[in-house]
Write a protein that holds these residues in place. Structure first.
Motif, mmCIF file in Angstrom:
data_model
loop_
_atom_site.group_PDB
_atom_site.id
_atom_site.type_symbol
_atom_site.label_atom_id
_atom_site.label_comp_id
_atom_site.label_asym_id
_atom_site.label_seq_id
_atom_site.Cartn_x
_atom_site.Cartn_y
_atom_site.Cartn_z
ATOM 1 N N THR A 1 14.315 -10.028 -23.138
ATOM 2 C CA THR A 1 15.398 -9.964 -21.984
ATOM 3 C C THR A 1 14.552 -9.097 -20.782
ATOM 4 O O THR A 1 13.625 -8.105 -21.352
ATOM 5 C CB THR A 1 16.420 -8.867 -22.356
ATOM 6 O OG1 THR A 1 17.124 -9.800 -23.579
ATOM 7 C CG2 THR A 1 17.273 -8.511 -21.547
ATOM 8 N N VAL A 2 14.843 -9.434 -19.656
ATOM 9 C CA VAL A 2 14.203 -8.736 -18.444
ATOM 10 C C VAL A 2 15.256 -8.580 -17.266
ATOM 11 O O VAL A 2 16.132 -9.527 -17.240
ATOM 12 C CB VAL A 2 13.111 -9.825 -17.738
ATOM 13 C CG1 VAL A 2 12.390 -8.939 -16.591
ATOM 14 C CG2 VAL A 2 11.913 -10.102 -18.739
ATOM 15 N N ALA A 3 15.274 -7.195 -16.998
ATOM 16 C CA ALA A 3 16.337 -6.863 -16.068
ATOM 17 C C ALA A 3 16.014 -7.262 -14.674
ATOM 18 O O ALA A 3 14.742 -7.574 -14.263
ATOM 19 C CB ALA A 3 16.285 -5.290 -15.886
ATOM 20 N N ASN A 4 16.930 -8.087 -13.894
ATOM 21 C CA ASN A 4 16.793 -8.605 -12.818
ATOM 22 C C ASN A 4 16.154 -7.763 -11.491
ATOM 23 O O ASN A 4 15.588 -8.062 -10.743
ATOM 24 C CB ASN A 4 18.109 -9.052 -12.103
ATOM 25 C CG ASN A 4 18.496 -10.514 -13.003
ATOM 26 O OD1 ASN A 4 17.660 -11.329 -12.970
ATOM 27 N ND2 ASN A 4 19.696 -10.729 -13.112
ATOM 28 N N SER A 5 16.413 -6.327 -11.846
ATOM 29 C CA SER A 5 16.002 -5.393 -11.250
ATOM 30 C C SER A 5 14.441 -5.150 -10.929
ATOM 31 O O SER A 5 13.551 -4.795 -9.980
ATOM 32 C CB SER A 5 16.566 -4.068 -11.521
ATOM 33 O OG SER A 5 16.049 -3.481 -12.497
ATOM 34 N N GLU A 6 13.775 -6.016 -12.053
ATOM 35 C CA GLU A 6 12.096 -6.031 -12.157
ATOM 36 C C GLU A 6 11.783 -6.868 -11.282
ATOM 37 O O GLU A 6 10.467 -7.252 -11.231
ATOM 38 C CB GLU A 6 11.935 -6.068 -13.603
ATOM 39 C CG GLU A 6 12.275 -4.737 -14.516
ATOM 40 C CD GLU A 6 11.368 -3.778 -14.190
ATOM 41 O OE1 GLU A 6 10.138 -4.030 -14.180
ATOM 42 O OE2 GLU A 6 11.709 -2.630 -13.733
ATOM 43 N N LEU A 7 12.592 -8.083 -10.878
ATOM 44 C CA LEU A 7 12.272 -9.112 -10.143
ATOM 45 C C LEU A 7 12.464 -9.060 -8.944
ATOM 46 O O LEU A 7 13.616 -8.907 -8.453
ATOM 47 C CB LEU A 7 12.758 -10.363 -10.923
ATOM 48 C CG LEU A 7 12.882 -10.583 -12.395
ATOM 49 C CD1 LEU A 7 13.663 -11.814 -13.118
ATOM 50 C CD2 LEU A 7 11.392 -10.826 -12.898
ATOM 51 N N ASP A 8 11.386 -9.324 -7.966
ATOM 52 C CA ASP A 8 11.813 -9.456 -6.658
ATOM 53 C C ASP A 8 12.225 -10.869 -6.314
ATOM 54 O O ASP A 8 11.956 -11.588 -6.894
ATOM 55 C CB ASP A 8 10.575 -8.836 -5.690
ATOM 56 C CG ASP A 8 9.226 -9.710 -5.825
ATOM 57 O OD1 ASP A 8 9.314 -10.582 -6.645
ATOM 58 O OD2 ASP A 8 8.141 -9.088 -5.417
ATOM 59 N N GLY B 1 3.752 5.756 -5.812
ATOM 60 C CA GLY B 1 3.770 5.741 -7.164
ATOM 61 C C GLY B 1 4.681 4.736 -7.874
ATOM 62 O O GLY B 1 5.168 4.395 -8.731
ATOM 63 N N LEU B 2 5.159 3.612 -6.689
ATOM 64 C CA LEU B 2 5.942 2.489 -7.044
ATOM 65 C C LEU B 2 5.244 1.338 -7.432
ATOM 66 O O LEU B 2 4.148 1.192 -6.942
ATOM 67 C CB LEU B 2 7.095 2.235 -5.744
ATOM 68 C CG LEU B 2 7.762 3.461 -5.384
ATOM 69 C CD1 LEU B 2 8.472 3.137 -4.197
ATOM 70 C CD2 LEU B 2 8.711 3.870 -6.458
ATOM 71 N N LYS B 3 5.794 0.662 -8.253
ATOM 72 C CA LYS B 3 5.336 -0.870 -8.479
ATOM 73 C C LYS B 3 5.345 -1.794 -7.142
ATOM 74 O O LYS B 3 6.541 -1.727 -6.511
ATOM 75 C CB LYS B 3 6.090 -1.403 -9.544
ATOM 76 C CG LYS B 3 5.824 -2.872 -10.036
ATOM 77 C CD LYS B 3 6.734 -3.507 -11.020
ATOM 78 C CE LYS B 3 6.533 -4.841 -11.412
ATOM 79 N NZ LYS B 3 7.444 -5.673 -12.462
ATOM 80 N N PRO B 4 4.274 -2.326 -6.850
ATOM 81 C CA PRO B 4 4.272 -2.980 -5.515
ATOM 82 C C PRO B 4 5.276 -4.321 -5.616
ATOM 83 O O PRO B 4 5.061 -5.069 -6.806
ATOM 84 C CB PRO B 4 2.917 -3.477 -5.381
ATOM 85 C CG PRO B 4 2.099 -2.738 -6.178
ATOM 86 C CD PRO B 4 2.969 -2.086 -7.405
ATOM 87 N N GLU C 1 0.970 -1.187 -0.052
ATOM 88 C CA GLU C 1 -0.116 0.029 -0.142
ATOM 89 C C GLU C 1 0.965 1.337 0.145
ATOM 90 O O GLU C 1 0.610 2.277 -0.853
ATOM 91 C CB GLU C 1 -0.837 -0.034 1.191
ATOM 92 C CG GLU C 1 -2.163 0.698 0.998
ATOM 93 C CD GLU C 1 -2.893 0.495 -0.230
ATOM 94 O OE1 GLU C 1 -3.292 1.219 -0.858
ATOM 95 O OE2 GLU C 1 -3.464 -0.726 -0.244
ATOM 96 N N GLN C 2 1.998 0.924 0.819
ATOM 97 C CA GLN C 2 2.920 2.271 0.747
ATOM 98 C C GLN C 2 3.506 2.533 -0.672
ATOM 99 O O GLN C 2 3.890 3.665 -0.973
ATOM 100 C CB GLN C 2 3.923 2.302 2.000
ATOM 101 C CG GLN C 2 3.320 2.122 3.416
ATOM 102 C CD GLN C 2 4.420 1.679 4.264
ATOM 103 O OE1 GLN C 2 5.447 1.274 4.053
ATOM 104 N NE2 GLN C 2 3.905 1.811 5.718
ATOM 105 N N GLN C 3 4.054 1.518 -1.096
ATOM 106 C CA GLN C 3 4.593 1.571 -2.487
ATOM 107 C C GLN C 3 3.584 2.076 -3.416
ATOM 108 O O GLN C 3 4.119 3.132 -4.227
ATOM 109 C CB GLN C 3 5.074 0.093 -2.916
ATOM 110 C CG GLN C 3 6.211 -0.213 -2.024
ATOM 111 C CD GLN C 3 6.631 -1.735 -2.266
ATOM 112 O OE1 GLN C 3 5.825 -2.741 -2.934
ATOM 113 N NE2 GLN C 3 7.711 -2.358 -2.023
ATOM 114 N N ARG C 4 2.414 1.695 -3.391
ATOM 115 C CA ARG C 4 1.433 2.417 -4.369
ATOM 116 C C ARG C 4 1.337 3.723 -4.180
ATOM 117 O O ARG C 4 0.849 4.571 -5.114
ATOM 118 C CB ARG C 4 0.217 1.461 -4.086
ATOM 119 C CG ARG C 4 0.159 0.142 -4.735
ATOM 120 C CD ARG C 4 -1.637 -0.428 -4.979
ATOM 121 N NE ARG C 4 -1.394 -1.786 -5.199
ATOM 122 C CZ ARG C 4 -1.515 -2.709 -4.305
ATOM 123 N NH1 ARG C 4 -1.520 -2.577 -2.950
ATOM 124 N NH2 ARG C 4 -1.394 -4.320 -4.559
ATOM 125 N N ALA C 5 0.967 4.141 -2.980
ATOM 126 C CA ALA C 5 0.989 5.630 -2.644
ATOM 127 C C ALA C 5 1.991 6.406 -3.249
ATOM 128 O O ALA C 5 1.913 7.619 -3.518
ATOM 129 C CB ALA C 5 0.770 5.624 -1.027
#
Length: 465
Positions: A160-167, A115-118, A109-113
């Protein structure tokens, strides 16, 4: 050796999209002399049912998609997933996470508030905190935080997908059941799957699964992500488009070879070939010929294909399929004196689009249908009555064969000065109860002399004098 698999979740029936995925995986293995594995991914404990599992097995059997190994069930392999998770924990490629559901919800919820991707923030990744008492942890993968994952998709090309996109994805839930991404990759690894052919809704899962395999130092399979199937209106395929379960098509009177042919052409092609056998599909099939754009489901095209297969089908085989439909409709196809069902089917199959439709058309051969009053009023005329009486006498003596029956009708019409349809139509209505049938002489030949005369006698009272 090439090894493919089909791995449905038993949370519902097998639908068109899943059946096509199974077909492509089966065809690729058969084309290359490989092995096709069936795996049931039953880790969704709330939604998985034995009924759905059986429906999947029945659908595969009906379509003729025979598997070489399996079915394997994930819930019977829990010890193996725990073993691999322990291996990753020992090598510091995974860690325990004690974050509660409430904590994770608040974090997102904090991330969404902001403007970040949860996404999971890694709070337990390198934590030295004392684990909270009484909390069962999940096991998370220590995903690489730098670099990227690249794989060459055999349908879509390089991705190709950046690892920074993956949690740090969860591998084992707190109850010890693996997540989809963990279970599927361990299964593919243990079963030596060389080619993962699946729907493109899994493209986003692939980089995560590759990172699991890399953490294990394991070889990567090749991937082929097949575009989804859309309805004729371009929307995602649903029941309102006719996308029912595979077994519903059997109940509605479709032939499995017609559905296989249709599914193969739904996103794959071999030149302009529209109708081809299972053997030709195996011979021609190639992943490079799968379209990159979504296929569009067209019920009319499927019906047309089914009609072509009905025309080509062996009448004795069709008779076995038609019989249950007729019995449901109150017909006893084995009663003495009634026509031979394969002969009936042979006469009618040219016009039918489904087995159910074929059965509906065959009803009047096995029980008399009372003509509608409108048909009687139109065709049971005073002018036709004497000709029908004369024809009844001819039928009692004529050789009971289509050409001879035709000649008798023609002679009766000619002698009366009436046109052939003026005699053939009331005769058709008397005997079949309907105005729509194949040629009346062919119908009467199959119906038989005794039954024809009986029905004529029963309806003669309906003619005005």
């Amino acid at each position: 050796m090439i090894r493919t698999r089909f791995a449905p979740s038993p949370t519902g029936y097998l639908h068109i999209g899943g059946a096509r995925t199974a077909l492509f995986s089966w065809a690729y293995a058969r084309k290359h002399g490989g092995k096709f594995v069936l795996r049931i991914e039953d880790t969704d404990l709330e939604r998985s049912t034995a009924q759905s599992t059986q429906a999947i097995l029945d659908s595969m059997a009906w379509l003729g998609l025979d598997y070489d190994e399996g079915p394997f069930y994930q819930m019977q392999r829990l010890a193996r997933y725990h073993e691999v998770a322990e291996q990753l924990l020992r090598s510091d490629k995974a860690y325990y996470c004690y974050a509660s559901k409430e904590e994770l919800d608040a974090m997102r919820e904090q991330q969404r508030a902001a403007g970040l991707k949860p996404r999971y923030d890694g709070r337990w990744r390198d934590s030295r905190q004392t684990p909270p008492a009484g909390v069962k942890p999940v096991v998370r993968l220590k995903s690489p935080q730098e670099g990227e994952v690249t794989f060459s998709d055999l349908v879509k090309g390089d991705i190709t997908v950046a690892n920074s996109e993956l949690d740090d994805l969860v591998l084992l839930r707190a109850d010890g059941v693996p997540t989809y991404n963990f279970g599927v990759m361990i299964d593919d690894l243990d079963m030596n799957i060389t080619h993962v052919i699946r729907g493109d809704d899994h493209v986003n899962n692939t980089p995560r699964q590759i990172n699991i395999l890399k953490a294990l130092g394991a070889p990567l399979p090749q991937y082929a992500h097949v575009p989804m199937i859309l309805g004729p209106d371009g929307e995602r395929l649903s029941k309102r488009h006719g996308a029912v379960s595979v077994m519903q098509y059997r109940e509605d009177g479709y032939l499995p070879e017609a559905l296989i042919n249709y599914l193969a052409r739904l996103g794959w092609s071999h030149g302009d070939e529209e109708i081809f056998s299972r053997e030709q599909l195996v011979e021609w099939f190639d992943l490079s010929s799968i379209n990159r754009s979504p296929g569009k489901f067209n019920p009319e095209k499927l019906q047309w294909l089914n009609q072509q297969y009905l025309k080509m089908a062996d009448s004795a085989r069709l008779a076995e399929l038609v019989a249950p439909f007729l019995e449901e409709n109150g017909c006893n196809t084995s009663a003495p004196g009634l026509p031979d069902l394969p002969n009936v089917v042979n006469l009618l199959k040219e016009r039918a689009t489904t087995v159910a439709e074929l059965a509906d058309a065959a009803v009047y051969f096995f029980r008399p249908l009372e003509p509608a009053q409108e048909l009687k009023a139109q065709h049971f005329t005073p002018e036709a009555r004497p000709v029908i009486l004369e024809l009844r006498e001819k039928f009692a003596a004529v050789e009971w064969e289509s050409h001879a029956i035709h000649d008798a009708i023609k002679a009766a019409a000619s002698a009366s000065g009436m046109k052939m349809p003026k005699i053939a139509m009331p005769l058709r209505v008397m005997v079949t109860g309907t105005a729509q049938t194949p040629s009346i002489n062919a119908v009467l030949e199959v119906l038989g002399r005794e039954e024809t005369l009986k029905r004529m006698d029963d309806q003669l009272t309906g003619f005005p004098a």
